[in-house]
Scaffold this active site. Structure first.
Site, PDB file in Angstrom:
ATOM      1  N   CYS A 182     -46.567 -22.715 -11.005  1.00 39.47           N
ATOM      2  CA  CYS A 182     -47.384 -21.689 -11.669  1.00 39.47           C
ATOM      3  C   CYS A 182     -47.035 -20.307 -11.123  1.00 39.47           C
ATOM      4  CB  CYS A 182     -48.862 -21.999 -11.455  1.00 39.47           C
ATOM      5  SG  CYS A 182     -49.983 -20.722 -12.073  1.00 39.47           S
ATOM      6  N   CYS A 213     -50.038 -18.538  -9.559  1.00 39.87           N
ATOM      7  CA  CYS A 213     -50.405 -19.108  -8.256  1.00 39.87           C
ATOM      8  C   CYS A 213     -49.486 -18.592  -7.152  1.00 39.87           C
ATOM      9  CB  CYS A 213     -50.347 -20.631  -8.331  1.00 39.87           C
ATOM     10  SG  CYS A 213     -51.465 -21.363  -9.550  1.00 39.87           S
TER      11      CYS A 213
END
Length: 273
Positions: free
Chosen positions: A57, A60
Site C-alpha cells: 500500500c 501505508c
C-alpha cells in the site's frame, strides 16, 4: 573516596536496572507492537492505537514514519501502539471490517472507535493526551470485533485467502488452466453444499425428532365390518323388466334444455320412418 565509589556503583546499578526494565516492557518500545491472529485479544485490555496496513500500500508506506514516531510517544502517553499486516492476518481485517488502508482504531477497555481525523503526529498525540477520542462514537455492538458474528466473518476472510492461495498454487506452480480451476472449485462448492445440507438435516432430526401421535382408542377399536349397511337408497329397476314393462325413463325435457327440444320437433323425419 570510598563513599564516591559507592555512589557511582549505586548510580550504575540504577541505570542498568532502568535500561533493562524499559527494554522488557513492550508498551514502551519505539517500534509498534506487531499484532497477529494469535495475540490480538491483548488489545481488549488497556488503551491502544492500532493501524491496519499492507506492505504493497503506497499510503501505508508514506504513513509509516508518522506511525513509528507516534509509537515513540506511547510510553509518555501511557498507551500501546500496534500495527496489523492484513496480508498476513486476513481474519483480523474481516473481524474489524477494514475496507481501506491505512485504517486506524482506538481501543479503550474493549470499546472500539475508528479514527478518521488528521493523521499527523501532533494530532494523534492530541487525540490521546486531550482525550478527543471521547468525541468519536464507538462501533455498534453487532460490529464489535470481539463479537461472535464478527469472528465468523473473520473466519470467512481467512477461508477466502486460503482458497486464493490454493488457486495461485494451481495456476502458477502446477500450470492448471484458469477455466479448469473454476470448474474444480464449482464442483467442490456443490459437494460442500450437499454435505452441509445433509448435516443440517441430520442435526434437525437429532435435536427435533418427529413426534408420534397415537390414534385414539375408539379409532383403534373401530372395525369397518361393524358398520351397518344401508341399502334403502338403492333402486332396483330389474323388477319392471321381469314383468314385461319397459324400464322407467326420464322425460326428454329433463335430459335436454328447451332449445334442444324445439330443435328436435322442427327436425324433419328420416325417410326410413
Amino acid at each position: 573516596m570510598g563513599l564516591l565509589s559507592y555512589v557511582c556503583m549505586l548510580y550504575c546499578a540504577c541505570l542498568i536496572f532502568t535500561v533493562t526494565y524499559v527494554s522488557t516492557q513492550p508498551h514502551k518500545t519505539k517500534e509498534p507492537i506487531i499484532i497477529t491472529d494469535s495475540n490480538w485479544t491483548s488489545v481488549l485490555d488497556g488503551e491502544w492505537m492500532i493501524e491496519f496496513m499492507a506492505p504493497w500500500c503506497p499510503a501505508c508506506k508514506s504513513f509509516k514514519e508518522v506511525w513509528n514516531e507516534f509509537a515513540g510517544w506511547g510510553h509518555d502517553l501511557d498507551i500501546s501502539v500496534g500495527v496489523i499486516d492484513v496480508t498476513e492476518n486476513p481474519g483480523l481485517s474481516g473481524r474489524f471490517l477494514v475496507t481501506s488502508l491505512p485504517t486506524l482504531y482506538h481501543v479503550k477497555d474493549g470499546d472500539f472507535r475508528c479514527y478518521q481525523g488528521i493523521r499527523k503526529t501532533t494530532d494523534l498525540i492530541a487525540l490521546i493526551d486531550e482525550k478527543k477520542w471521547n468525541n468519536i462514537e464507538p462501533v455498534a455492538w453487532y460490529r464489535s470485533p470481539s463479537s461472535i458474528q464478527m469472528g465468523i466473518l473473520g473466519n470467512f476472510f481467512t477461508a477466502a485467502m486460503f482458497i486464493r492461495g490454493v488457486y495461485n498454487t494451481m495456476t502458477d506452480v502446477y500450470g492448471i488452466p484458469e477455466w479448469l480451476c473454476y470448474v474444480i472449485f464449482a464442483i467442490l462448492t456443490i459437494i460442500t453444499g450437499l454435505l452441509l445440507g445433509l448435516l443440517l438435516v441430520l442435526c434437525c432430526d437429532s435435536f427435533f425428532p418427529a413426534k408420534y401421535i397415537p390414534l385414539p382408542p375408539e379409532r383403534l377399536a373401530h372395525k369397518p365390518r361393524d358398520d351397518p349397511t344401508d341399502d334403502d337408497d338403492i333402486i332396483d329397476d330389474t323388477a319392471d323388466q321381469k314383468k314385461g314393462n319397459p324400464p322407467a325413463t326420464l322425460p326428454a325435457s329433463s335430459l335436454s334444455g328447451p332449445e334442444n327440444n324445439s330443435d328436435l320437433r322442427k327436425r324433419p323425419p328420416h325417410k326410413d320412418e
